[in-house]
Write a protein that holds these residues in place. Sequence first.
Motif, PDB file in Angstrom:
ATOM      1  N   HIS A 135     -27.527  35.033  38.260  1.00  0.00           N
ATOM      2  CA  HIS A 135     -26.299  35.803  38.505  1.00  0.00           C
ATOM      3  C   HIS A 135     -26.560  37.290  38.684  1.00  0.00           C
ATOM      4  N   GLY A 157     -22.691  39.174  35.324  1.00  0.00           N
ATOM      5  CA  GLY A 157     -22.777  37.923  34.583  1.00  0.00           C
ATOM      6  C   GLY A 157     -22.281  36.729  35.374  1.00  0.00           C
ATOM      7  N   LEU A 158     -22.103  35.625  34.677  1.00  0.00           N
ATOM      8  CA  LEU A 158     -21.669  34.389  35.322  1.00  0.00           C
ATOM      9  C   LEU A 158     -20.255  34.548  35.875  1.00  0.00           C
ATOM     10  N   ASP A 192     -28.113  31.636  32.630  1.00  0.00           N
ATOM     11  CA  ASP A 192     -27.322  32.701  31.989  1.00  0.00           C
ATOM     12  C   ASP A 192     -28.262  33.627  31.223  1.00  0.00           C
ATOM     13  N   SER A 193     -28.409  34.853  31.712  1.00  0.00           N
ATOM     14  CA  SER A 193     -29.283  35.822  31.039  1.00  0.00           C
ATOM     15  C   SER A 193     -28.563  36.612  29.953  1.00  0.00           C
ATOM     16  N   TYR A 194     -27.241  36.459  29.833  1.00  0.00           N
ATOM     17  CA  TYR A 194     -26.480  37.290  28.918  1.00  0.00           C
ATOM     18  C   TYR A 194     -26.025  36.560  27.660  1.00  0.00           C
ATOM     19  N   GLY A 195     -25.512  35.344  27.795  1.00  0.00           N
ATOM     20  CA  GLY A 195     -24.988  34.619  26.645  1.00  0.00           C
ATOM     21  C   GLY A 195     -25.977  34.517  25.496  1.00  0.00           C
ATOM     22  N   ARG A 205     -19.075  40.450  29.104  1.00  0.00           N
ATOM     23  CA  ARG A 205     -18.907  41.078  30.416  1.00  0.00           C
ATOM     24  C   ARG A 205     -18.632  42.573  30.306  1.00  0.00           C
TER      25      ARG A 205
END
Length: 235
Positions: A19, A23-24, A46-49, A55
């Motif tokens: 993404h 984010g997604l 997903d690199s953030y969750g 977000r």
Amino acid sequence: MTVVGPDDDRPRPAVLLFHGCGGLRAHLPRYAEAAKAAGWRAFIVDSYGPRGWGRGFTLATVCTGVVFRGYERAGDVLAAIHGVSRRPDVDPARLVLGGWSHGGWSIMEMMTETPAPGRLGLADPGAVDLAGVKAVWLAYAYVGPWAFNRMKPWRHCPRVLALTARHDHLTTVRNAERVNAMIRQCGAEVESWVADGTHAFDEPTSNGPMRHHPELTEEALRRFAAFLEDAVPQA
């Protein structure tokens, strides 16, 4: 990561989707479904969750270049290749990477990095074999001032489709084409598509200088599916 694909356990070609800085978003599942319809498995990474980032945080920090630049996220790309390649329902010899904006930047940084022990936040990045990566889809990849290595030769040179947005506020078409020309120098086949839209035109929202373009999004989805079929034919 989210896995989308045919409901079976046979080894199939796989595309890994990375993404953008926001984010997604709702557009990546559409690309994953297009891959599924072509008989592929798609992995939305997903690199953030897992990092506990929401977000609001990423819009204020990652999208502004304060933290987590592409060369810091490149390890996510290499680790995902390693993990997906080991799955019994994936053919490790037929992989494609897809990156949108920051995700494309991260893929490009991974391709330029020397895989010495400890680099990219990984114990042994050199142990990951890139031979199975047959193609790369770069959707309006970030190639601006913070992409210090954008003109650095790649260490692995698969086929590339580089989508540039004509009205991208983060780069000029000329700058993007210079990067594409550099990638071609290592022997890669690079198809350039200059789409008449803004950055992130395929996201179903409009924000600042970015405007959603439904018709152009459909064309991007069509080209994405065709690129998979053409770049990595089914066995």
